[in-house]
Design an enzyme around this catalytic site. Structure first.
Site, PDB file in Angstrom:
ATOM      1  N   GLN A   1      87.858  25.874 -69.148  1.00 38.04           N
ATOM      2  CA  GLN A   1      88.791  27.080 -68.568  1.00 38.04           C
ATOM      3  C   GLN A   1      88.198  28.132 -68.180  1.00 38.04           C
ATOM      4  O   GLN A   1      88.876  29.165 -67.716  1.00 38.04           O
ATOM      5  CB  GLN A   1      89.893  27.067 -69.850  1.00 38.04           C
TER       6      GLN A   1
ATOM      7  N   ASP B   1      82.972  31.691 -66.160  1.00 33.30           N
ATOM      8  CA  ASP B   1      81.722  32.247 -66.274  1.00 33.30           C
ATOM      9  C   ASP B   1      80.467  31.570 -65.884  1.00 33.30           C
ATOM     10  O   ASP B   1      79.423  32.352 -65.865  1.00 33.30           O
ATOM     11  CB  ASP B   1      81.662  32.981 -67.723  1.00 33.30           C
TER      12      ASP B   1
ATOM     13  N   HIS C   1      90.042  26.399 -64.198  1.00 28.74           N
ATOM     14  CA  HIS C   1      90.629  27.792 -63.840  1.00 28.74           C
ATOM     15  C   HIS C   1      89.864  28.301 -62.673  1.00 28.74           C
ATOM     16  O   HIS C   1      89.761  29.545 -62.436  1.00 28.74           O
ATOM     17  CB  HIS C   1      90.661  28.719 -64.940  1.00 28.74           C
TER      18      HIS C   1
ATOM     19  N   CYS D   1      90.583  34.927 -48.944  1.00 29.54           N
ATOM     20  CA  CYS D   1      91.415  35.841 -48.406  1.00 29.54           C
ATOM     21  C   CYS D   1      92.983  35.473 -48.152  1.00 29.54           C
ATOM     22  O   CYS D   1      93.192  34.338 -47.822  1.00 29.54           O
ATOM     23  CB  CYS D   1      91.265  36.393 -46.857  1.00 29.54           C
TER      24      CYS D   1
ATOM     25  N   CYS E   1      89.473  40.363 -41.764  1.00 29.02           N
ATOM     26  CA  CYS E   1      90.618  40.646 -41.166  1.00 29.02           C
ATOM     27  C   CYS E   1      91.316  41.964 -42.007  1.00 29.02           C
ATOM     28  O   CYS E   1      92.402  42.427 -41.817  1.00 29.02           O
ATOM     29  CB  CYS E   1      91.669  39.730 -41.410  1.00 29.02           C
TER      30      CYS E   1
ATOM     31  N   SER F   1      92.738  28.494 -77.663  1.00 29.74           N
ATOM     32  CA  SER F   1      93.663  28.615 -78.649  1.00 29.74           C
ATOM     33  C   SER F   1      94.815  27.579 -78.120  1.00 29.74           C
ATOM     34  O   SER F   1      95.903  27.534 -78.784  1.00 29.74           O
ATOM     35  CB  SER F   1      94.238  29.945 -78.434  1.00 29.74           C
TER      36      SER F   1
END
Ligand code: NAD
Ligand code: ZN
Length: 250
Positions: A102, A105, A120, A128, A150, A189
């Site tokens: 999850q 890093d 994740h 963008c 843009c 958790s």
């Protein structure tokens, strides 16, 4: 922690044909990246409910980028700890198929892990929300906040609360979870959905669940078969040592 429990866990890993690991923020705490629930940390200044939602980003991207910048400095400096290294070693020993993380890093990859599902997303690329263009985060690291050609402010390709899980990660994790024999859950958790459905899927498929955490979680009394209470690093060191000793390796 009783060595007998470590031994039981090691035996499960050796006997399993397909083992997965599910990791959360807790595995990276000893690398200096705080989890969401530790007191006095980063997340008290940047409440995830306020900064971590897609609505917050859409409403005020520049404000959310202050938090992103601070966390990415921390993440860039962080090095894998013995828990990340232990998982990579289990992969090399042929005892761990895939790590579903999850975390955003990249510490599993830095530790040498080969098959990692980033549930994740990751902070290595930016997208963008207006035109869909994608950039390498490295190429934009001197811009604050980084902007698309843009002119729109770019968003890291991490899953904010309120956003969908990347389809491929979701599909592959489900498939693996429903066919694994063992699942090693470390430092989560299990409060964030849908990642927290993975242990349930694995359990229903008949897998044994080994959980490593500093304290009991929502999983501990429901799906966990073996709870190894303690720091991710020391528990993983002991687990890998036990695996090697049972296999008669030095
Ligand atoms: P969480 O913060 O909800 O839970 C962390 C868990 O790890 C807790 O149960 C805690 O007891 C345990 N823990 C803390 N230190 C530990 C240690 N040294 N050894 C073993 N266990 C330890 O984290 P979550 O369940 O991953 O959910 C939060 C969400 O935010 C996830 O998506 C997570 O990846 C993301 N997040 C990521 C990072 C990162 O990329 N490193 C950091 C913070 C949050
Ligand atoms: Zn754009």
């Amino acid at each position: 922690m009783d060595q007998k429990e470590i031994k039981k866990a090691a035996r499960i890993l050796i006997d399993s044909k397909l083992t997965l690991a599910l990791t959360g923020a807790g595995i990276s705490v000893e690398s200096g990246i705080p989890d969401f629930r530790s007191p006095g940390g980063l997340w008290e200044r940047y409440n995830p409910a306020e900064y971590g939602t897609i609505w917050a980003f859409r409403h005020d991207a520049a404000k959310v980028w202050k938090m992103i910048r601070e966390t990415s400095e921390l993440v860039e400096r962080a090095q894998p700890n013995p828990a990340h290294l232990g998982l990579a070693q289990l992969q090399r020993l042929g005892l761990l198929h895939t790590i579903i993380t999850q975390n955003i890093d990249s510490l599993h990859q830095k530790a040498g892990a080969t098959r990692v599902i980033e549930y994740h997303g990751s902070s290595r690329t930016l997208s963008c929300l207006a035109c869909g263009a994608r950039y390498n985060a490295e190429a934009k690291k001197d811009e604050f906040p980084p902007r698309c050609a843009c002119a729109e402010i770019l968003k890291p390709d991490v899953v904010f609360f309120g956003e969908a899980i990347p389809l491929e990660a979701l599909r592959e994790s489900q498939l693996l979870a429903s066919s694994c024999n063992a699942l090693l859950v470390i430092g989560t958790s299990a409060e964030v959905a849908p990642a927290n459905t993975i242990p349930r899927t694995a359990k229903l498929a008949g897998a044994r669940i080994i959980e490593i955490n500093l304290k009991p979680t929502l999983l501990t009394s429901s799906f966990t078969d073996i709870f190894l209470q303690g720091k991710a690093s020391s528990m993983m060191i002991r687990l890998v040592e036990e695996v090697q000793s049972l296999r008669g390796e030095p």
